[in-house]
Write an enzyme that holds these catalytic residues in place. Structure first.
Site, PDB file in Angstrom:
ATOM      1  CG  ASP A  49      -9.219  -0.055   5.075  1.00 60.95           C
ATOM      2  OD1 ASP A  49      -8.883  -0.280   3.900  1.00 60.95           O
ATOM      3  OD2 ASP A  49      -8.565  -0.439   6.066  1.00 60.95           O
TER       4      ASP A  49
ATOM      5  CD  GLN B 136      -3.169  -4.279   7.072  1.00 59.25           C
ATOM      6  OE1 GLN B 136      -3.213  -3.358   6.268  1.00 59.25           O
ATOM      7  NE2 GLN B 136      -3.705  -5.463   6.823  1.00 59.25           N
TER       8      GLN B 136
ATOM      9  CE  LYS C 255      -3.759  -2.326   2.432  1.00 59.86           C
ATOM     10  NZ  LYS C 255      -4.323  -2.613   3.766  1.00 59.86           N
TER      11      LYS C 255
END
Ligand code: NDP
Length: 249
Positions: free
Chosen positions: A75, A52, A8
């Protein structure tokens, strides 16, 4: 997770976006993590925040997700964005993996309207939002959607009806060619490590679909690795660019 975080960060840099990875020790308290999220929420130089997963056991992931301001939740896991997705409001953020699958279908010219879509898996990250995207009216939607999970009876009876079969089970190569309708479009979200003594690292990555048998039956099929994974990252970048525009407006 470390591999995902690195890719990412790398992808952000490639498109010219500033990306910062903040590594915290596993002993970080929930309050410390929430304070960090508050700081990033308030930082006008930051347009997207993602935490994460998985988090250490002493931290409640939903408390952390709820703390991210929905406008920076690239997200798409904050309840506000989940709700917007279900209602069909387009100013929220859809979770990156299912959004990437939908984008793949669009880019490959797969007709979705009126088609039977079967989603195997009902996680909040993939299966449920995937179903929500496909059932919405409009481009890339209008499917008749079935969602299967571990309590589904006769999984193959459902998968064999699918014009579009999307598999996100986390079970290596379970969906074989004989479970697929001839001509179906098959999207394999799964990423599983299987032991392979001939591979350099002693393992290789496979999907939830048995690629060799499925490719004989499907009209289109995504590979693992390389199919949905890069799309997930691309959608994360897209969501972040959208967040930046919206926050600047
Ligand atoms: P989860 O483990 O959270 O969910 C798996 C789902 O599959 C559950 O709903 C489970 O049912 C269902 N399931 C498990 N076994 C069966 C079975 N035998 N028959 C029918 N349904 C079954 O996984 P995720 O959704 O997070 O991820 C799924 C896969 O996708 C994983 O391999 C993951 O690594 C991969 N992934 C890939 C991404 C990418 O970027 N390409 C991003 C995210 C995930 P139940 O709810 O009843 O337990």
């Amino acid at each position: 997770s470390a591999v995902y975080v690195r890719s990412k960060g790398k992808a952000s840099q490639e498109v010219g976006m500033r990306s910062e990875t903040i590594h915290l020790p596993a002993t970080t308290s929930q309050n410390e993590l929430l304070a960090l999220v508050d700081r990033l929420n308030a930082d006008t130089a930051v347009h997207g925040i993602l935490v994460q997963m998985p988090l250490p056991k002493h931290i409640d992931p939903s408390a952390v997700i709820r703390r991210i301001t929905p406008e920076k939740d690239v997200d798409g896991f904050h309840p506000v964005n989940v709700g917007k997705l279900l209602i069909g409001e387009r100013d929220g953020f859809a979770p990156c993996t299912p959004a990437g699958v939908q984008e793949l279908l669009l880019r490959y010219g797969v007709e979705t309207a009126g088609r039977e879509a079967v989603v195997v898996g009902r996680s909040n990250i993939v299966g449920k939002p995937m179903a929500a995207l496909l059932v919405q009216p409009g481009r890339g939607g209008d499917c008749t959607v079935t969602v299967c999970h571990s309590r589904t009876r006769s999984l193959a009876e459902h998968t064999r009806r699918a014009d579009i079969l999307i598999v996100a089970m986390g079970r290596a190569e379970v969906i074989r060619g004989d479970m697929i309708k001839p001509g179906a479009v098959v999207v394999d979200v799964g990423i599983n490590r299987v032991e392979d003594a001939t591979a350099p690292r002693g393992y290789r990555l496979v999907g939830d679909v048995h690629f060799e048998s499925a490719k004989e039956v499907a009209s289109l099929i995504t590979p693992v690795p390389g199919g949905v994974g890069p799309m997930t990252i691309a959608m994360l970048l897209r969501n972040t660019v959208r967040a930046a525009h919206a926050l600047a407006a």
